[in-house]
Design a protein around this motif. Structure first.
Motif, mmCIF file in Angstrom:
data_model
loop_
_atom_site.group_PDB
_atom_site.id
_atom_site.type_symbol
_atom_site.label_atom_id
_atom_site.label_comp_id
_atom_site.label_asym_id
_atom_site.label_seq_id
_atom_site.Cartn_x
_atom_site.Cartn_y
_atom_site.Cartn_z
ATOM 1 N N VAL A 212 0.849 -1.201 0.000
ATOM 2 C CA VAL A 212 0.000 0.000 0.000
ATOM 3 C C VAL A 212 0.884 1.251 0.000
ATOM 4 O O VAL A 212 0.609 2.222 -0.712
ATOM 5 N N VAL A 213 1.933 1.211 0.795
ATOM 6 C CA VAL A 213 2.848 2.353 0.848
ATOM 7 C C VAL A 213 3.492 2.568 -0.525
ATOM 8 O O VAL A 213 3.603 3.693 -1.010
ATOM 9 N N ASP A 214 3.875 1.466 -1.149
ATOM 10 C CA ASP A 214 4.437 1.528 -2.492
ATOM 11 C C ASP A 214 3.472 2.224 -3.456
ATOM 12 O O ASP A 214 3.862 3.095 -4.241
ATOM 13 N N ASP A 215 2.229 1.823 -3.362
ATOM 14 C CA ASP A 215 1.188 2.394 -4.209
ATOM 15 C C ASP A 215 1.032 3.896 -3.931
ATOM 16 O O ASP A 215 0.873 4.702 -4.858
ATOM 17 N N LEU A 216 1.113 4.270 -2.657
ATOM 18 C CA LEU A 216 1.005 5.694 -2.310
ATOM 19 C C LEU A 216 2.164 6.495 -2.898
ATOM 20 O O LEU A 216 1.983 7.598 -3.401
ATOM 21 N N PHE A 217 3.362 5.908 -2.833
ATOM 22 C CA PHE A 217 4.508 6.595 -3.440
ATOM 23 C C PHE A 217 4.247 6.817 -4.929
ATOM 24 O O PHE A 217 4.569 7.868 -5.477
ATOM 25 N N LYS A 218 3.648 5.830 -5.570
ATOM 26 C CA LYS A 218 3.337 5.945 -6.996
ATOM 27 C C LYS A 218 2.320 7.069 -7.232
ATOM 28 O O LYS A 218 2.504 7.923 -8.091
ATOM 29 N N ARG A 219 1.283 7.048 -6.443
ATOM 30 C CA ARG A 219 0.243 8.080 -6.592
ATOM 31 C C ARG A 219 0.828 9.482 -6.394
ATOM 32 O O ARG A 219 0.497 10.418 -7.122
ATOM 33 N N GLU B 266 -9.190 11.511 -2.391
ATOM 34 C CA GLU B 266 -10.296 12.006 -3.213
ATOM 35 C C GLU B 266 -11.592 11.228 -2.959
ATOM 36 O O GLU B 266 -12.255 10.765 -3.886
ATOM 37 N N GLY B 267 -11.911 11.062 -1.698
ATOM 38 C CA GLY B 267 -13.177 10.433 -1.347
ATOM 39 C C GLY B 267 -13.172 8.911 -1.359
ATOM 40 O O GLY B 267 -14.107 8.272 -0.894
ATOM 41 N N GLU B 268 -12.106 8.322 -1.901
ATOM 42 C CA GLU B 268 -12.049 6.862 -1.983
ATOM 43 C C GLU B 268 -11.162 6.332 -0.838
ATOM 44 O O GLU B 268 -10.014 6.768 -0.670
ATOM 45 N N THR B 269 -11.706 5.405 -0.046
ATOM 46 C CA THR B 269 -10.912 4.819 1.037
ATOM 47 C C THR B 269 -9.888 3.875 0.440
ATOM 48 O O THR B 269 -10.244 2.952 -0.297
ATOM 49 N N ILE B 270 -8.601 4.108 0.728
ATOM 50 C CA ILE B 270 -7.598 3.230 0.128
ATOM 51 C C ILE B 270 -6.951 2.284 1.132
ATOM 52 O O ILE B 270 -6.325 1.308 0.749
ATOM 53 N N GLY C 264 1.427 17.252 -5.533
ATOM 54 C CA GLY C 264 0.678 17.883 -4.449
ATOM 55 C C GLY C 264 -0.550 17.097 -4.025
ATOM 56 O O GLY C 264 -1.521 17.663 -3.521
ATOM 57 N N LEU C 265 -0.487 15.773 -4.214
ATOM 58 C CA LEU C 265 -1.598 14.902 -3.820
ATOM 59 C C LEU C 265 -1.965 15.106 -2.350
ATOM 60 O O LEU C 265 -1.090 15.244 -1.492
ATOM 61 N N GLU C 266 -3.284 15.131 -2.109
ATOM 62 C CA GLU C 266 -3.741 15.229 -0.722
ATOM 63 C C GLU C 266 -4.345 13.911 -0.273
ATOM 64 O O GLU C 266 -4.994 13.224 -1.048
ATOM 65 N N LEU C 267 -4.124 13.574 0.992
ATOM 66 C CA LEU C 267 -4.755 12.402 1.594
ATOM 67 C C LEU C 267 -5.576 12.853 2.789
ATOM 68 O O LEU C 267 -5.291 13.899 3.383
ATOM 69 N N SER C 268 -6.582 12.035 3.127
ATOM 70 C CA SER C 268 -7.354 12.304 4.325
ATOM 71 C C SER C 268 -7.177 11.144 5.294
ATOM 72 O O SER C 268 -7.230 9.982 4.885
ATOM 73 N N VAL C 269 -6.975 11.495 6.545
ATOM 74 C CA VAL C 269 -6.812 10.482 7.584
ATOM 75 C C VAL C 269 -7.963 10.654 8.563
ATOM 76 O O VAL C 269 -8.221 11.760 9.038
ATOM 77 N N ASP C 270 -8.666 9.547 8.826
ATOM 78 C CA ASP C 270 -9.783 9.590 9.768
ATOM 79 C C ASP C 270 -9.465 8.635 10.915
ATOM 80 O O ASP C 270 -9.457 7.416 10.732
ATOM 81 N N LEU C 271 -9.166 9.198 12.072
ATOM 82 C CA LEU C 271 -8.771 8.357 13.210
ATOM 83 C C LEU C 271 -9.962 7.573 13.747
ATOM 84 O O LEU C 271 -9.843 6.400 14.086
ATOM 85 N N GLU C 272 -11.112 8.229 13.807
ATOM 86 C CA GLU C 272 -12.320 7.568 14.303
ATOM 87 C C GLU C 272 -12.593 6.286 13.493
ATOM 88 O O GLU C 272 -12.765 5.208 14.054
ATOM 89 N N ALA C 273 -12.574 6.436 12.161
ATOM 90 C CA ALA C 273 -12.871 5.301 11.279
ATOM 91 C C ALA C 273 -11.636 4.447 10.989
ATOM 92 O O ALA C 273 -11.745 3.383 10.372
#
Ligand code: SF4
Lengths: 469, 211
Positions: free
Chosen positions: B134-141, B162-166, B147-156
């Motif tokens: 998964v980390v490898d894939d993130l490096f690719k993205r 971009e709205g897709e849970t990876i 300037g890719l943005e990610l969202s981190v949700d601690l609760e979930a």
């Protein structure tokens, strides 16, 4: 279910105060060692919250990272470092804690003075805001490094919130060849496990080769458990352990000693105890070790050559190797014993005890430091180690050979004081970390045993101590 | 402690394994007796071409243009993407303070060194361990989308893009609870002061030489 426990299980169970639903435990801490670098913010936090230390008698404090290793009478020249050491002195005074300050002959590296004073005992939990706290595990203690927030937590509550690690046994079977030391054993272990191989584990070191080590050798091995990623390393208690402890200032005597001994002798893994992971090493094939890169796992035998990243199939690893070689200024294929050194450092909490100095002095005796070596220095681990070495005349052997004989402290292990490498300089060092910039920005560190460091000083390049005539 | 619930931000890729705490904050800055102000010296040896120190102004120093955190928009990054064994070496919490002070709220890597991992939670910096693939894939993205943005949700316990849970990640309940509520764990522990005293009393009987 079997009731056989590992040493780590026993130490853990003996210190649990309570457990959260998810298994997080509140663990009681018996001994808290404190130094100047990771404590000021913890004391400050305590003060701001209006708290005071839970049990002052559990604390032994000492300045070591920043202290000068040359003339102490002049004090610390660097005003920032001076303020930090002064802050430790002030905090210890304010809270009534035992401190061996810079003028005390017992002052030294925190991991050297704990055992030396008998302040580290079997069965204890020992913590310090320092990753090499694993050293104290050599006594059959559960000892691990903590961050500054945790230092404050232990000061205020005498406890830590901890999650139990997994059990790993590293068994070094058989006997090491002559000239192979505890440092070579632990470097070989890290070479095999990798720097993250022990992450999430508490490692017990066992096997004939470990049993045969002195307490000082066992401390060297446990000291570097953290370089394999394990927060704690430990060795079971035996008579070697008990003999070392008896008669030290903080150790029990009389009836309490007898009572303690009975308990201490239970501090080993039971027959049939289950480890989550077991690793075996054959001691008879371990040779003197030299690191070539910027991570302690980048290590080979003295008889080997610098490895080739092109031969590494793991891409991330190969890239790491290339970066390391570029930083170290080395070409793949270069024989290790042709690598010349600019400086030599004998010291640090890994290898600055009296036996280390004896080993190095044996190699240096009657020789001169090579002309290409700009500086070879010996930094004893404590004031008492220094005194003992001087009684034995080791200082004279070193000085006659052209080494500098210094005052105790961390010194060039991390170069927070004036002792450091210049950019590009290459050093044979008995310390524990060869990270980029560890011994000074741009400095290049090769980790070796004290005997190998002394031999490199004499020859001007790495050499097999066997081949030294 | 800072509360952590949800966070979205730019990801900075730091593509090397075994990034140690000496690299995150070099030793000369450890002489400080403060907890703050380490941000400008995070990754100092990689970030600047000349040597820095606690008494050297960073404004006049030579910036290393090749270092990722000196490049726009990564100088504004709040999530660090790294390789295995991130934060190994020295126990210095200054490393976490430096990352926090730089502006990072989370670090994503395949694995973390234990002490760094612990220290992070004490300061509201969320270390997220994800599968190496998964980390490898993130490096690719990140390399594909500047300037890719990610969202981190601690609760979930999820990471999304971009709205897709990876990916989803593991975290101990107790740590999660403390972080979501910004709890001071010393105060929490002191709620059990009587248990600590009981333990001490018992231990004084069985191992009096320790007291
Ligand atoms: S000698 Fe080196 S490794 Fe040991 S405590 Fe000092 S700085 Fe840390």
């Amino acid at each position: 279910m079997s009731t056989a426990k590992t040493l780590y299980d026993k130490l853990w169970d003996d210190h649990v105060v309570r457990v959260e639903e998810d298994g997080t435990a509140l663990l009681y801490i018996d001994r808290h060692l404190v130094h100047e670098v990771t404590s000021p913010q913890a004391f400050e936090g305590l003060r701001i919250a209006g708290r005071s230390p839970w049990r002052s008698s559990s604390i032994v404090a000492v300045p070591d990272h920043n202290v000068p290793t040359t003339d102490r009478r002049k004090g610390i020249q660097d005003p920032v470092a001076k303020l930090q050491v002064q802050t430790l002195d002030d905090n210890c005074k304010e809270f009534g804690l035992t401190e061996f300050d810079m003028s005390d002959e017992r002052q030294g590296i925190v991991h050297v003075i704990g055992p030396e004073q008998g302040a580290t005992l079997p069965g204890m939990t020992v913590v310090c805001g320092d990753s090499h706290t694993s050293t104290h595990g050599a006594f059959g203690a559960l000892a691990f490094g903590i961050g500054t927030s945790e230092v404050e937590h232990v000061l205020a509550t005498q406890c830590l919130m901890q999650n139990k690690s997994l059990n790993m046994l590293v068994s070094v079977d058989g006997e090491v060849p002559p000239g192979v030391t505890a440092k070579d054993i632990v470097l070989a272990i890290i070479g095999k496990l990798g720097t993250a191989g022990g992450t999430g584990y508490a490692i017990e070191f066992g096997g004939d080769a470990i049993r045969a080590l002195s307490m000082e050798g066992r401390m060297t091995v446990c000291n570097m458990a953290i370089e394999a990623g394990a927060r704690a390393g430990m060795v079971a208690v035996d008579e070697t352990t008990i003999d070392y402890i008896i008669g030290r200032p903080y150790s029990p005597d009389g009836e309490q000693l007898e009572q303690a001994k009975t308990y201490w002798r239970t501090l080993h893994s039971d027959d049939g105890a289950v480890f989550d992971k077991v690793v075996h090493l054959d001691a008879s094939v371990i040779k003197p070790q030299v690191t070539w890169g910027t991570s302690p796992e980048m290590v080979v035998d003295i008889s080997a050559v610098v490895p080739d990243p092109d031969a590494e199939s793991d891409k991330v690893k190969a890239d790491g190797m290339r970066k390391a070689l570029a930083y170290m200024g080395l070409e793949p294929g270069t024989p290790i014993d042709e690598i010349a050194v600019d400086k030599v450092f004998i010291g640090s909490c890994t290898n600055s005890r009296i036996e280390d100095l004896r080993e190095a002095s044996k190699v240096a005796q009657g020789f001169k430091v090579a002309d290409n070596v700009k500086l070879a220095m010996v930094v004893p681990g404590s004031g008492l180690v220094k005194k003992q070495a001087e009684v034995e005349g080791l200082d004279k052997i070193f000085i006659e050979a052209g080494f500098e004989w210094r005052e105790p402290g961390c010194s060039m292990c991390l170069a927070m004081n004036a002792d450091r490498l210049e950019p590009g300089e290459r050093c044979a060092s008995t310390s524990n970390r060869n990270f980029e910039g560890r011994q000074g920005q741009g400095g290049r560190t090769h980790l070796v045993s004290p005997a190998m460091a002394a031999a490199a000083a004499i020859k001007g390049h790495f050499t097999d101590i066997d081949k030294l005539d | 402690m800072q509360i952590f619930t949800r966070h979205t931000g730019i990801v900075a890729p730091l593509d090397r394994p075994n990034v140690d705490t000496d690299a995150i904050i070099p030793k000369q800055f450890l002489k400080s007796i403060k907890r703050s102000g380490f941000g400008p010296n995070a990754f100092d040896d990689w970030r600047y071409l000349d040597e820095g120190g606690p008494d050297i102004e960073n404004a006049g120093r030579r910036i290393n243009p090749d270092f990722i955190l000196n490049q726009s928009p990564f100088d504004q990054a709040t999530i660090l993407l790294a390789r295995e064994n991130f934060g190994c070496g020295s126990s210095r919490e200054h490393a976490v303070w430096a990352l926090d002070d730089f502006g990072f709220r989370a670090v994503i890597a395949p694995s973390f060194a234990d002490i760094f991992f612990n220290n992070s939670f004490k300061n509201g910096l969320l270390p997220i361990a994800l599968d190496a693939a998964v980390v490898d894939d993130l490096f690719k993205r990140v390399s594909e989308t500047h300037g890719l943005e990610l969202s981190v949700d601690l609760e979930a316990q999820t990471v999304s893009c971009e709205g897709e849970t990876i990916a989803s990640f593991e975290i101990d309940d107790f740590r999660k609870h403390c972080m979501l509520n910004g709890l001071d764990d010393i105060a929490l522990t002191l709620q059990h002061a009587d248990k600590i005293k009981n333990y001490e009393d018992k231990r004084k009987q069985t191992a009096p030489w320790l007291f």
